[in-house]
Scaffold this active site. Structure first.
Site, PDB file in Angstrom:
ATOM      1  N   HIS A 127       6.202  99.950  58.044  1.00 62.36           N
ATOM      2  CA  HIS A 127       5.484  99.281  56.953  1.00 62.36           C
ATOM      3  C   HIS A 127       4.131  98.801  57.435  1.00 62.36           C
ATOM      4  O   HIS A 127       3.979  98.429  58.603  1.00 62.36           O
ATOM      5  CB  HIS A 127       6.299  98.101  56.402  1.00 62.36           C
ATOM      6  CG  HIS A 127       5.842  97.693  55.051  1.00 62.36           C
ATOM      7  ND1 HIS A 127       4.856  96.768  54.846  1.00 62.36           N
ATOM      8  CD2 HIS A 127       6.217  98.148  53.823  1.00 62.36           C
ATOM      9  CE1 HIS A 127       4.647  96.643  53.546  1.00 62.36           C
ATOM     10  NE2 HIS A 127       5.454  97.474  52.907  1.00 62.36           N
ATOM     11  N   ASP A 146      12.242 101.876  50.650  1.00 58.79           N
ATOM     12  CA  ASP A 146      12.498 103.206  50.073  1.00 58.79           C
ATOM     13  C   ASP A 146      13.713 103.904  50.664  1.00 58.79           C
ATOM     14  O   ASP A 146      14.328 104.733  49.995  1.00 58.79           O
ATOM     15  CB  ASP A 146      11.270 104.099  50.262  1.00 58.79           C
ATOM     16  CG  ASP A 146      10.104 103.605  49.437  1.00 58.79           C
ATOM     17  OD1 ASP A 146      10.343 103.173  48.297  1.00 58.79           O
ATOM     18  OD2 ASP A 146       8.965 103.630  49.936  1.00 58.79           O
ATOM     19  N   HIS A 192       3.500 106.355  50.179  1.00 61.04           N
ATOM     20  CA  HIS A 192       3.705 105.161  49.336  1.00 61.04           C
ATOM     21  C   HIS A 192       5.003 105.384  48.567  1.00 61.04           C
ATOM     22  O   HIS A 192       6.062 105.515  49.178  1.00 61.04           O
ATOM     23  CB  HIS A 192       2.462 104.996  48.449  1.00 61.04           C
ATOM     24  CG  HIS A 192       2.330 103.694  47.724  1.00 61.04           C
ATOM     25  ND1 HIS A 192       3.191 102.645  47.867  1.00 61.04           N
ATOM     26  CD2 HIS A 192       1.395 103.271  46.816  1.00 61.04           C
ATOM     27  CE1 HIS A 192       2.802 101.633  47.091  1.00 61.04           C
ATOM     28  NE2 HIS A 192       1.716 101.995  46.436  1.00 61.04           N
TER      29      HIS A 192
HETATM   30  C1  COA Z   1       4.186 102.818  55.823  1.00 60.09           C
HETATM   31  C2  COA Z   1       3.199 103.452  56.800  1.00 60.09           C
HETATM   32  C3  COA Z   1       2.229 104.344  56.014  1.00 60.09           C
HETATM   33  C4  COA Z   1       2.426 102.333  57.483  1.00 60.09           C
HETATM   34  O1  COA Z   1       1.456 102.939  58.283  1.00 60.09           O
HETATM   35  P1  COA Z   1       0.734 102.139  59.448  1.00 60.09           P
HETATM   36  O2  COA Z   1       0.414 100.772  58.991  1.00 60.09           O
HETATM   37  O3  COA Z   1      -0.379 102.991  59.909  1.00 60.09           O
HETATM   38  O4  COA Z   1       1.899 102.048  60.545  1.00 60.09           O
HETATM   39  P2  COA Z   1       1.882 101.316  61.950  1.00 60.09           P
HETATM   40  O5  COA Z   1       0.501 100.883  62.307  1.00 60.09           O
HETATM   41  O6  COA Z   1       2.921 100.273  61.933  1.00 60.09           O
HETATM   42  O7  COA Z   1       2.321 102.484  62.925  1.00 60.09           O
HETATM   43  C5  COA Z   1       2.612 102.211  64.296  1.00 60.09           C
HETATM   44  C6  COA Z   1       3.066 103.455  64.995  1.00 60.09           C
HETATM   45  O8  COA Z   1       4.344 103.861  64.507  1.00 60.09           O
HETATM   46  C7  COA Z   1       4.290 105.164  63.992  1.00 60.09           C
HETATM   47  N1  COA Z   1       5.053 105.219  62.762  1.00 60.09           N
HETATM   48  C8  COA Z   1       4.928 104.374  61.717  1.00 60.09           C
HETATM   49  N2  COA Z   1       5.792 104.734  60.755  1.00 60.09           N
HETATM   50  C9  COA Z   1       6.452 105.804  61.226  1.00 60.09           C
HETATM   51  C10 COA Z   1       7.465 106.609  60.666  1.00 60.09           C
HETATM   52  N3  COA Z   1       7.943 106.377  59.457  1.00 60.09           N
HETATM   53  N4  COA Z   1       7.936 107.640  61.400  1.00 60.09           N
HETATM   54  C11 COA Z   1       7.471 107.878  62.644  1.00 60.09           C
HETATM   55  N5  COA Z   1       6.499 107.147  63.220  1.00 60.09           N
HETATM   56  C12 COA Z   1       6.001 106.114  62.493  1.00 60.09           C
HETATM   57  C13 COA Z   1       2.826 105.411  63.691  1.00 60.09           C
HETATM   58  O9  COA Z   1       2.528 106.800  63.701  1.00 60.09           O
HETATM   59  C14 COA Z   1       2.169 104.667  64.822  1.00 60.09           C
HETATM   60  O10 COA Z   1       2.255 105.454  65.990  1.00 60.09           O
HETATM   61  P3  COA Z   1       1.027 105.517  67.041  1.00 60.09           P
HETATM   62  O11 COA Z   1       0.847 104.097  67.495  1.00 60.09           O
HETATM   63  O12 COA Z   1       1.532 106.441  68.083  1.00 60.09           O
HETATM   64  O13 COA Z   1      -0.139 106.029  66.250  1.00 60.09           O
HETATM   65  C15 COA Z   1       3.937 104.267  57.876  1.00 60.09           C
HETATM   66  O14 COA Z   1       4.891 103.451  58.517  1.00 60.09           O
HETATM   67  C16 COA Z   1       4.579 105.508  57.314  1.00 60.09           C
HETATM   68  O15 COA Z   1       3.926 106.544  57.183  1.00 60.09           O
HETATM   69  N6  COA Z   1       5.890 105.420  56.933  1.00 60.09           N
HETATM   70  C17 COA Z   1       6.551 106.527  56.297  1.00 60.09           C
HETATM   71  C18 COA Z   1       6.223 106.558  54.815  1.00 60.09           C
HETATM   72  C19 COA Z   1       6.908 105.468  54.043  1.00 60.09           C
HETATM   73  O16 COA Z   1       8.078 105.209  54.239  1.00 60.09           O
HETATM   74  N7  COA Z   1       6.158 104.845  53.128  1.00 60.09           N
HETATM   75  C20 COA Z   1       6.666 103.802  52.280  1.00 60.09           C
HETATM   76  C21 COA Z   1       6.128 102.478  52.685  1.00 60.09           C
HETATM   77  S1  COA Z   1       6.929 101.156  51.799  1.00 60.09           S
END
Ligand code: COA
Length: 374
Positions: free
Chosen positions: A260, A311, A221
């Protein structure tokens, strides 16, 4: 196995309540506060205007804005007991823990006696949060008891002034102001939902905000902006960064600052803060951090169609403003206190305790096992 449609999927896609504060991923650029598009607010409005809008539903006129700024400026001083508590926290502490403690401590000294005080308590937290983190930071790192009467009219100016001990320049003041606007509110994200769950028990504002700070602290987050900076700083050139990020993706590592839970194609806050990062980078003569950040962004899109969220370029922007990385997520707190408090008030205005159910996946009912038989 938990049904992926339920809790195992992080409640994704479930409508968990109603709000009149904000839309995420729905109209215009996808992000609106009280019907106003984020790109208009970031271009035209200051953080105090936006906070007023979020709390009261309408933009303030000039007199209302002047009065609101004056009120917030009056609320920046900290009681001596809070200052003493902050002075006892070591420099090694996590600044988010400092903010959690500062908020909780204020709740002891200035409790919300009943909900008629909620707007004043919210404004107090808006005024006090930058003072809390920078008073602790300057005392623990420089041994200085920073003067909280900066005379700055905006929260952005006050934050930078207390952090550095001198007035910031206009470019930095406005850049941070825009950042605060971008971070002010974001619907039912994890920390806001934490605040609403707490509010639904009819708990006090300080408890709701303290809990929300704890939720924001995690790298999935708010903590993502600090993690993004740590990543970018590992590389010397854009090519090195691109290769390393390809490797991270191949190893299925999460790259912080990308992706996201709601937005599918882009985060509307990214283009805005990215432009500010570029501008600030030019001001300080940067030749690495911004190009490296762009290279990481390009590879993430090419390889996984993952876009930079709010971010990622915040990291470069704050870095160019001379803000220490460990204070990145606390700035998010200073901004988001507005959204949290507004959601607490909205929850209270039409409350029923938030209490979902769980799908049970444990053992079937069984007879008690006597001690001798275990
Ligand atoms: C924000 C976040 C928690 C959302 O999680 P989520 O809703 O589960 O993400 P999604 O469903 O869109 O993920 C789809 C796929 O992309 C991957 N993915 C998503 N964000 C990723 C990232 N930042 N780096 C690498 N892979 C990522 C996921 O692991 C997933 O892979 P899979 O299908 O092989 O399991 C996630 O994108 C993340 O961890 N981002 C990094 C942390 C971050 O920047 N947080 C701030 C948010 S404003």
């Amino acid at each position: 196995m938990v049904d992926k449609k339920l809790g195992g999927a992080g409640l994704r896609g479930q409508t968990a309540g109603q709000t009149a504060l904000c839309t995420v991923g729905k109209t215009g650029t996808g992000l609106t506060y009280r019907g106003y598009d984020i790109s208009d607010l970031a271009a035209e409005a200051s953080y105090e205007e936006v906070a007023y809008l979020i709390f009261h539903g309408e933009l303030p006129n000039a007199d209302q804005l002047r009065a609101y700024r004056a009120k917030l400026a009056m609320l920046r001083r900290l009681p001596s007991a809070v200052r003493a508590a902050l002075e006892s926290i070591p420099a090694t502490a996590h600044p988010m823990d400092v903010m959690r403690t500062g908020c909780s401590m204020l709740g002891n000294l200035e409790p919300e006696r009943d909900f008629t005080e909620q707007q004043d308590v919210a404004d107090r937290l808006l005024g006090a949060m930058p003072s809390i983190v920078n008073y602790w930071y300057r005392y623990s790192h420089d041994g200085e008891r920073v003067d909280l009467d900066t005379g700055e009219t905006t929260l952005a100016g006050h934050f930078l002034h207390t952090l550095k001990g001198v007035p910031p320049n206009d470019l930095q003041r406005r850049a941070l102001d825009v950042s605060l606007v971008l971070y002010a509110e974001h619907e039912f994200n994890a920390s806001t939902f934490t605040a609403r769950v707490c509010a639904s028990t009819l708990s006090d504002m300080h408890s709701c905000v303290t809990g929300a700070i704890g939720s924001l602290r995690g790298p999935l987050h708010g903590g993502a902006n600090e993690a993004a900076m740590a990543l970018v700083e590992r590389f010397g050139t854009p090519d090195e960064a691109a290769e390393a990020v390809r490797g991270m993706l191949a190893r299925k590592e999460v790259v912080m600052g990308f992706g996201h839970a709601i937005y599918r194609e882009s985060d509307p806050r990214n283009t805005i803060i990215k432009a500010w990062a570029e501008r600030l980078g030019k001001e300080v003569g940067d030749g690495t951090v911004y190009p490296i950040s762009c290279a990481v962004e390009e590879v993430m899109w090419q390889e996984k169609e993952l876009f930079a969220n709010a971010d990622f370029f915040h990291a470069a922007a704050y870095h160019f403003m001379g803000i220490p990385t460990k204070l990145f997520t606390p700035i998010f707190v200073c901004a988001r206190v507005c959204g949290w408090a507004a959601h607490v008030m909205e929850q209270r205005s039409d409350n029923r305790i938030i209490r979902p159910s769980a799908e049970y996946v444990g053992p079937a009912p069984r007879p008690f096992t006597a001690m001798a038989d275990r």
